[in-house]
Design an enzyme around this catalytic site. Structure first.
Site, PDB file in Angstrom:
ATOM      1  N   SER A 103       2.423   1.844  -3.322  1.00  0.00           N
ATOM      2  CA  SER A 103       1.451   2.357  -4.306  1.00  0.00           C
ATOM      3  C   SER A 103       1.192   3.846  -4.064  1.00  0.00           C
ATOM      4  CB  SER A 103       0.139   1.557  -4.259  1.00  0.00           C
ATOM      5  OG  SER A 103      -0.617   1.854  -3.099  1.00  0.00           O
ATOM      6  N   TYR A 128       0.837  -1.211   0.000  1.00  0.00           N
ATOM      7  CA  TYR A 128       0.000   0.000   0.000  1.00  0.00           C
ATOM      8  C   TYR A 128       0.875   1.265   0.000  1.00  0.00           C
ATOM      9  CZ  TYR A 128      -3.648   3.236   1.677  1.00  0.00           C
ATOM     10  OH  TYR A 128      -4.533   4.288   1.825  1.00  0.00           O
TER      11      TYR A 128
HETATM   12  P1  NDP Z   1     -13.260   2.712   1.389  1.00  0.00           P
HETATM   13  O1  NDP Z   1     -12.766   1.320   1.525  1.00  0.00           O
HETATM   14  O2  NDP Z   1     -14.232   3.246   2.383  1.00  0.00           O
HETATM   15  O3  NDP Z   1     -13.857   2.934  -0.083  1.00  0.00           O
HETATM   16  C1  NDP Z   1     -13.100   2.571  -1.187  1.00  0.00           C
HETATM   17  C2  NDP Z   1     -13.814   3.012  -2.438  1.00  0.00           C
HETATM   18  O4  NDP Z   1     -13.048   2.577  -3.551  1.00  0.00           O
HETATM   19  C3  NDP Z   1     -15.179   2.393  -2.534  1.00  0.00           C
HETATM   20  O5  NDP Z   1     -16.075   3.299  -3.134  1.00  0.00           O
HETATM   21  C4  NDP Z   1     -14.935   1.198  -3.457  1.00  0.00           C
HETATM   22  O6  NDP Z   1     -16.124   0.902  -4.144  1.00  0.00           O
HETATM   23  C5  NDP Z   1     -13.865   1.781  -4.400  1.00  0.00           C
HETATM   24  N1  NDP Z   1     -13.064   0.755  -5.053  1.00  0.00           N
HETATM   25  C6  NDP Z   1     -12.245  -0.162  -4.503  1.00  0.00           C
HETATM   26  N2  NDP Z   1     -11.704  -0.934  -5.447  1.00  0.00           N
HETATM   27  C7  NDP Z   1     -12.188  -0.497  -6.637  1.00  0.00           C
HETATM   28  C8  NDP Z   1     -12.029  -0.904  -7.985  1.00  0.00           C
HETATM   29  N3  NDP Z   1     -11.230  -1.932  -8.315  1.00  0.00           N
HETATM   30  N4  NDP Z   1     -12.685  -0.222  -8.936  1.00  0.00           N
HETATM   31  C9  NDP Z   1     -13.485   0.810  -8.635  1.00  0.00           C
HETATM   32  N5  NDP Z   1     -13.700   1.241  -7.377  1.00  0.00           N
HETATM   33  C10 NDP Z   1     -13.062   0.589  -6.396  1.00  0.00           C
HETATM   34  O7  NDP Z   1     -11.943   3.610   1.326  1.00  0.00           O
HETATM   35  P2  NDP Z   1     -11.670   5.078   1.866  1.00  0.00           P
HETATM   36  O8  NDP Z   1     -12.805   5.964   1.581  1.00  0.00           O
HETATM   37  O9  NDP Z   1     -11.154   4.957   3.237  1.00  0.00           O
HETATM   38  O10 NDP Z   1     -10.423   5.463   0.958  1.00  0.00           O
HETATM   39  C11 NDP Z   1     -10.529   6.258  -0.223  1.00  0.00           C
HETATM   40  C12 NDP Z   1      -9.125   6.595  -0.676  1.00  0.00           C
HETATM   41  O11 NDP Z   1      -8.441   7.274   0.369  1.00  0.00           O
HETATM   42  C13 NDP Z   1      -8.275   5.364  -0.997  1.00  0.00           C
HETATM   43  O12 NDP Z   1      -7.449   5.635  -2.093  1.00  0.00           O
HETATM   44  C14 NDP Z   1      -7.451   5.183   0.252  1.00  0.00           C
HETATM   45  O13 NDP Z   1      -6.267   4.502  -0.007  1.00  0.00           O
HETATM   46  C15 NDP Z   1      -7.230   6.626   0.662  1.00  0.00           C
HETATM   47  N6  NDP Z   1      -6.893   6.793   2.053  1.00  0.00           N
HETATM   48  C16 NDP Z   1      -7.765   6.436   3.053  1.00  0.00           C
HETATM   49  C17 NDP Z   1      -7.413   6.607   4.366  1.00  0.00           C
HETATM   50  C18 NDP Z   1      -8.319   6.251   5.503  1.00  0.00           C
HETATM   51  O14 NDP Z   1      -7.887   6.367   6.664  1.00  0.00           O
HETATM   52  N7  NDP Z   1      -9.541   5.829   5.283  1.00  0.00           N
HETATM   53  C19 NDP Z   1      -6.109   7.181   4.748  1.00  0.00           C
HETATM   54  C20 NDP Z   1      -5.293   7.544   3.617  1.00  0.00           C
HETATM   55  C21 NDP Z   1      -5.677   7.358   2.325  1.00  0.00           C
HETATM   56  P3  NDP Z   1     -16.584  -0.560  -4.590  1.00  0.00           P
HETATM   57  O15 NDP Z   1     -16.121  -1.510  -3.535  1.00  0.00           O
HETATM   58  O16 NDP Z   1     -18.055  -0.420  -4.719  1.00  0.00           O
HETATM   59  O17 NDP Z   1     -15.910  -0.767  -5.912  1.00  0.00           O
END
Ligand code: NDP
Length: 248
Positions: free
Chosen positions: A159, A156
């Site tokens: 990436s 992670y």
């Molecule tokens: P969530 O797990 O709550 O949501 C992830 C989102 O990404 C969902 O809408 C999911 O939708 C979508 N997703 C995952 N895989 C795919 C795919 N292959 N194609 C299309 N959509 C996809 O994550 P967060 O809201 O916590 O995180 C959002 C971003 O912020 C990410 O990039 C994460 O790495 C980053 N981040 C989050 C942190 C945190 O503390 N939460 C901290 C730092 C960064 P679905 O499953 O319906 O496809």
């Protein structure tokens, strides 16, 4: 409205940070194409925007960001239908945590595919339309893990650090076409992604955060909306760390 008539694509719009970003951009008047793999959640989100009578609209579109052909189709469809594409928010992301010694190749590759390769493919597809229009904003969601590392997250963190290098190169490359590219690096934010952390880990992290709490999705969405808006027109190639002071 600041983002009136603007067309934005947001990946990972069905939950967490992406969902909040979609609602915030729509509240500012944008037409937001909300993408994720789970259709019902996107449809609910579009209905919520309507119910709340937001100035803009949310249009649900299913997309798996690891599907290269689907990315090109979606971006080209949007640009053709609305005759513009102003903002791309690369937010979709996943984790597959494990210690280096026991991490499978697959766990490394899957995370790189969804978190980094997809950002490249979406940005490449979107930039073609933005370059033609000589206007655009690309906003990539990285992570503090990409800046400071995190044990158990070598895939992670790699990436997310990759996203930062990508952001800076694209920012230098596309600036002359009036396209900016910036990253937001959230710390610990209350979402499904952090809900799965053991209580011991969650509580162990809080004393390390000067603000002593996890952030909310809205606290990230407001920064993304700022980067998409007029006030950020001279910000390019930057990483805005939004983490309550965890990294400084
Ligand atoms: P969530 O797990 O709550 O949501 C992830 C989102 O990404 C969902 O809408 C999911 O939708 C979508 N997703 C995952 N895989 C795919 C795919 N292959 N194609 C299309 N959509 C996809 O994550 P967060 O809201 O916590 O995180 C959002 C971003 O912020 C990410 O990039 C994460 O790495 C980053 N981040 C989050 C942190 C945190 O503390 N939460 C901290 C730092 C960064 P679905 O499953 O319906 O496809």
């Amino acid at each position: 409205m600041e983002l009136d008539k603007q067309v934005c694509i947001v990946t990972g719009g069905s939950r967490g940070i992406g969902r909040a970003v979609c609602l915030t951009l729509a509240a500012k008047g944008a037409t937001v194409i909300a993408c994720a793999r789970t259709e019902p959640k996107l449809t609910e989100l579009a209905a919520e925007a309507k119910e709340r009578e937001l100035a803009g609209t949310i249009v649900p579109r299913t997309l798996d960001v690891t599907d290269r052909a689907a990315i090109d189709d979606l971006v080209n469809d949007v640009a053709e239908k609305y005759e513009r594409l102003d903002v791309l928010v690369n937010n979709a992301g996943i984790t597959k945590d494990g210690l280096l010694a026991s991490m499978e190749d697959d766990d490394f590759d899957t995370v790189i595919d969804a978190n980094l390769r997809a950002v490249f493919r979406l940005s490449r597809a979107a930039s073609k339309h933005m370059m033609r229009a000589r206007k655009g904003r690309i906003i990539n969601i990285s992570s503090v893990a990409g800046v400071m590392g995190n044990p158990g997250q070598c895939n992670y963190s790699a990436s997310k650090a990759g996203v930062i290098g990508f952001t800076k190169s694209v920012a230098k490359e596309l600036a002359r076409r009036n396209i900016t590219c910036n990253a937001v690096a959230p710390g610990f934010i209350e979402t499904d992604m952090t809900d799965v952390l053991p209580e011991k880990v969650r509580e162990g992290v809080k004393p390390l955060i000067p603000l002593r709490r996890f952030g909310t999705c809205d606290e990230i969405a407001s920064v993304v909306a700022f980067l998409a808006g007029d006030g950020a027109s001279y910000i390019n190639g930057q990483v805005l760390v939004v983490d309550g002071g965890l990294y400084m």
